[in-house]
Design a protein around this motif. Structure first.
Motif, mmCIF file in Angstrom:
data_model
loop_
_atom_site.group_PDB
_atom_site.id
_atom_site.type_symbol
_atom_site.label_atom_id
_atom_site.label_comp_id
_atom_site.label_asym_id
_atom_site.label_seq_id
_atom_site.Cartn_x
_atom_site.Cartn_y
_atom_site.Cartn_z
ATOM 1 N N LEU A 38 0.836 -1.204 0.000
ATOM 2 C CA LEU A 38 0.000 0.000 0.000
ATOM 3 C C LEU A 38 0.869 1.251 0.000
ATOM 4 O O LEU A 38 0.610 2.201 -0.747
ATOM 5 C CB LEU A 38 -0.922 -0.016 1.218
ATOM 6 C CG LEU A 38 -1.795 1.229 1.435
ATOM 7 C CD1 LEU A 38 -2.706 1.470 0.240
ATOM 8 C CD2 LEU A 38 -2.623 1.080 2.718
ATOM 9 N N LEU A 42 1.094 4.119 -3.077
ATOM 10 C CA LEU A 42 0.872 5.552 -2.892
ATOM 11 C C LEU A 42 2.085 6.362 -3.350
ATOM 12 O O LEU A 42 1.940 7.451 -3.904
ATOM 13 C CB LEU A 42 0.552 5.847 -1.421
ATOM 14 C CG LEU A 42 -0.754 5.232 -0.896
ATOM 15 C CD1 LEU A 42 -0.932 5.534 0.584
ATOM 16 C CD2 LEU A 42 -1.955 5.736 -1.689
ATOM 17 N N ILE A 117 -2.865 -2.475 -6.248
ATOM 18 C CA ILE A 117 -3.503 -1.332 -5.590
ATOM 19 C C ILE A 117 -3.424 -0.095 -6.472
ATOM 20 O O ILE A 117 -4.402 0.653 -6.600
ATOM 21 C CB ILE A 117 -2.852 -1.065 -4.217
ATOM 22 C CG1 ILE A 117 -3.077 -2.246 -3.278
ATOM 23 C CG2 ILE A 117 -3.417 0.214 -3.592
ATOM 24 C CD1 ILE A 117 -2.365 -2.123 -1.940
ATOM 25 N N ILE A 121 -6.658 2.029 -7.784
ATOM 26 C CA ILE A 121 -6.857 3.458 -7.496
ATOM 27 C C ILE A 121 -7.050 4.244 -8.789
ATOM 28 O O ILE A 121 -7.918 5.121 -8.888
ATOM 29 C CB ILE A 121 -5.675 4.014 -6.684
ATOM 30 C CG1 ILE A 121 -5.661 3.414 -5.270
ATOM 31 C CG2 ILE A 121 -5.742 5.547 -6.599
ATOM 32 C CD1 ILE A 121 -4.480 3.833 -4.425
ATOM 33 N N LEU A 143 -8.672 10.132 0.930
ATOM 34 C CA LEU A 143 -7.916 8.890 0.805
ATOM 35 C C LEU A 143 -8.547 7.769 1.614
ATOM 36 O O LEU A 143 -8.712 6.646 1.123
ATOM 37 C CB LEU A 143 -6.474 9.113 1.245
ATOM 38 C CG LEU A 143 -5.548 7.892 1.213
ATOM 39 C CD1 LEU A 143 -5.311 7.434 -0.218
ATOM 40 C CD2 LEU A 143 -4.213 8.203 1.898
ATOM 41 N N THR A 144 -8.906 8.078 2.875
ATOM 42 C CA THR A 144 -9.391 7.034 3.779
ATOM 43 C C THR A 144 -10.875 6.713 3.608
ATOM 44 O O THR A 144 -11.306 5.604 3.904
ATOM 45 C CB THR A 144 -9.132 7.438 5.239
ATOM 46 O OG1 THR A 144 -9.752 8.716 5.496
ATOM 47 C CG2 THR A 144 -7.643 7.535 5.507
ATOM 48 N N THR A 147 -11.048 6.955 -1.637
ATOM 49 C CA THR A 147 -10.088 6.317 -2.525
ATOM 50 C C THR A 147 -9.783 4.869 -2.130
ATOM 51 O O THR A 147 -9.951 3.945 -2.935
ATOM 52 C CB THR A 147 -8.774 7.120 -2.566
ATOM 53 O OG1 THR A 147 -9.068 8.474 -2.921
ATOM 54 C CG2 THR A 147 -7.818 6.520 -3.581
ATOM 55 N N LEU A 148 -9.334 4.651 -0.893
ATOM 56 C CA LEU A 148 -8.935 3.302 -0.483
ATOM 57 C C LEU A 148 -10.113 2.329 -0.403
ATOM 58 O O LEU A 148 -9.994 1.192 -0.893
ATOM 59 C CB LEU A 148 -8.180 3.365 0.850
ATOM 60 C CG LEU A 148 -6.806 4.051 0.800
ATOM 61 C CD1 LEU A 148 -6.118 3.967 2.142
ATOM 62 C CD2 LEU A 148 -5.928 3.446 -0.287
ATOM 63 N N PHE A 152 -10.080 -0.944 -2.731
ATOM 64 C CA PHE A 152 -10.091 -2.292 -2.172
ATOM 65 C C PHE A 152 -11.207 -3.133 -2.779
ATOM 66 O O PHE A 152 -11.044 -4.321 -3.040
ATOM 67 C CB PHE A 152 -10.244 -2.233 -0.650
ATOM 68 C CG PHE A 152 -9.045 -1.644 0.051
ATOM 69 C CD1 PHE A 152 -7.807 -1.611 -0.566
ATOM 70 C CD2 PHE A 152 -9.158 -1.109 1.326
ATOM 71 C CE1 PHE A 152 -6.695 -1.053 0.064
ATOM 72 C CE2 PHE A 152 -8.057 -0.552 1.964
ATOM 73 C CZ PHE A 152 -6.826 -0.528 1.337
#
Length: 241
Positions: A38, A42, A117, A121, A143-144, A147-148, A152
Motif C-alpha cells: 500500500l 501511494l 492497488i 486506485i 484517501l481514507t 479512494t482506499l 479495495f
C-alpha cells in the motif's frame, strides 16, 4: 506401474501437519506485504517523479526476478556479509529459515500488491473523487473514506489471485529446510519411494486451500461491493409500468 494409494492415508496426518506452517507463512507475509505494498502504491502515484523512482525500481526488481532466487539471496546471500552476521538481527531473525522465508515472501508479494492497488486506485471513476473535493474533504479524508475503500473493492479479484500465487509459491520454503506441505511430502516420498502418491496428496491439499482462499475473497468482494448491486426503491418503482 502400481500406485500405493494406502500410503496417502497412512501419511495424511503428517502432510496436514505442514498446513499450519504453510498458512502461517502466507498469512504473515500477506499482511506485511499488503501494508508495505500500500505504501509503495501511494508513492508510485505521487506527482513527484523523484519519489516514484525508488518504488518503481523496487517493484521492477522483485517482479522481474524469481522468488526462489530472492529466497536464496536472503537466506544464503546475507550470511556472506560479516557486518550482517555481527548485527543484533542475525541470531533471532536472519539466521532462521522461517523468518528469512517471511522476509522473501513479504518483499515479493508487496511488489505485486503495490501494482494491484495502484491499478485499482487509477480505475476509480474521476467523478467520485471530484465529488469528494466538491464537498470540501481534505486529502487524508478523501484517501481514507473514498479512494482506499473503492480501490479495495475493485482490487479484490486480482488480489485473490496474488494470494493464491503466494500460497503456491510458499512451497519453495522447503528449499531452505522448512517442513511445510511440500517439504514433508519430499521427506516422506524419499523414505518410502512413493513420489507420485505423496506429491499428488500434497497437490490436493493445496487445491483445497486455494478453494478456501477463493471462497473467502468471493464473500469479501460481495460484502464490499454490495452497494454496486443496490437499486433504490424509487428507481424500481419508476421502472414498473
Amino acid at each position: 506401474m502400481d500406485w500405493n494409494w494406502q500410503v496417502i492415508f497412512t501419511y495424511l496426518p503428517d502432510l496436514l501437519s505442514g498446513v499450519a506452517l504453510t498458512v502461517k507463512l502466507v498469512v504473515i507475509s500477506g499482511i506485511l506485504g499488503f501494508i508495505f505494498g500500500l505504501g509503495l502504491a501511494l508513492l508510485r502515484l505521487s506527482s513527484n517523479k523523484l519519489i516514484q523512482v525508488l518504488p518503481f525500481l523496487y517493484i521492477f526488481f522483485f517482479r522481474g526476478t524469481p522468488l526462489l532466487v530472492q529466497i536464496f539471496l536472503i537466506y544464503y546471500g546475507l550470511s556472506q556479509f560479516e557486518f550482517i552476521k555481527d548485527s543484533f538481527l542475525w541470531e533471532p531473525v536472519l539466521k532462521q529459515p522461517f523468518w528469512c522465508a517471511i522476509i522473501a515472501f513479504t518483499l515479493n508479494t508487496s511488489a505485486y500488491t503495490a501494482e494491484i492497488i495502484r491499478g485499482a486506485i487509477q480505475s476509480i471513476p474521476p467523478g467520485e473523487l471530484e465529488a469528494a473535493d466538491a464537498i470540501g474533504m481534505s486529502r487524508l479524508q478523501k484517501l481514507t473514506r473514498i479512494t482506499l475503500p473503492r480501490a479495495f473493492g475493485i482490487m479484490i479479484p486480482a488480489y485473490s489471485n496474488e494470494v493464491i500465487f503466494m500460497l503456491k509459491g510458499s512451497s519453495l520454503a522447503m528449499t531452505i529446510a522448512l517442513m511445510d506441505i511440500t517439504g514433508i511430502a519430499k521427506t516422506i516420498s524419499a523414505r518410502t519411494y512413493t513420489i507420485f502418491e505423496l506429491y499428488f496428496a500434497a497437490g490436493v491439499i493445496y487445491l483445497v486451500l486455494s478453494w478456501v482462499v477463493l471462497l473467502s475473497f468471493r464473500l469479501i468482494e460481495k460484502r464490499m461491493n454490495r452497494h454496486a448491486s443496490y437499486v433504490p426503491p424509487e428507481v424500481v418503482s419508476n421502472t414498473i409500468p
